[in-house]
Motif scaffolding. Structure first.
Motif: not given
Length: 95
Positions: A6, A8, A12, A43-44, A47-48, A50-51, A53-54
């Motif tokens: 992943d 960064r 971020y 963020y679509k 690769m990273g 994930r928080d 994106q959720a």
């Protein structure tokens, strides 16, 4: 086969702060809608983060919007005028 690590995102920290604010909004402003749409685009497929994106999905669900509905709304918002304050001018935040 090598495992994909992943990444960064360089934005971020700033994006996390914006998203934390969006998570607390019950009556989002036009700026909030625009920020959410911008972050979803950023963020679509990334690769990273994930928080993030959720949490973007959590905000969409909380505000009862689909991604398509959000983009339609933000296109209309941008068509009427500036969403971002003058203090943000000159900053390219789409990276």
């Amino acid at each position: 086969m090598a495992e994909i690590k992943d990444q960064r995102h360089p934005q971020y920290t700033k994006d996390r702060q914006i998203l934390n604010d969006l998570l607390t909004q019950n009556s989002p402003s036009n700026r909030d809608f625009a920020d959410l749409a911008r972050l979803i685009i950023r963020y679509k497929g990334f690769m990273g983060a994930r928080d993030i994106q959720a949490d973007l999905i959590k905000v969409l669900t909380k505000w009862q919007f689909t991604e398509e509905e959000l983009f339609t709304k933000t296109k209309a918002i941008h068509a009427i005028g500036k969403v971002y304050m003058a203090q943000d001018e000159g900053q390219d935040d789409w990276a």
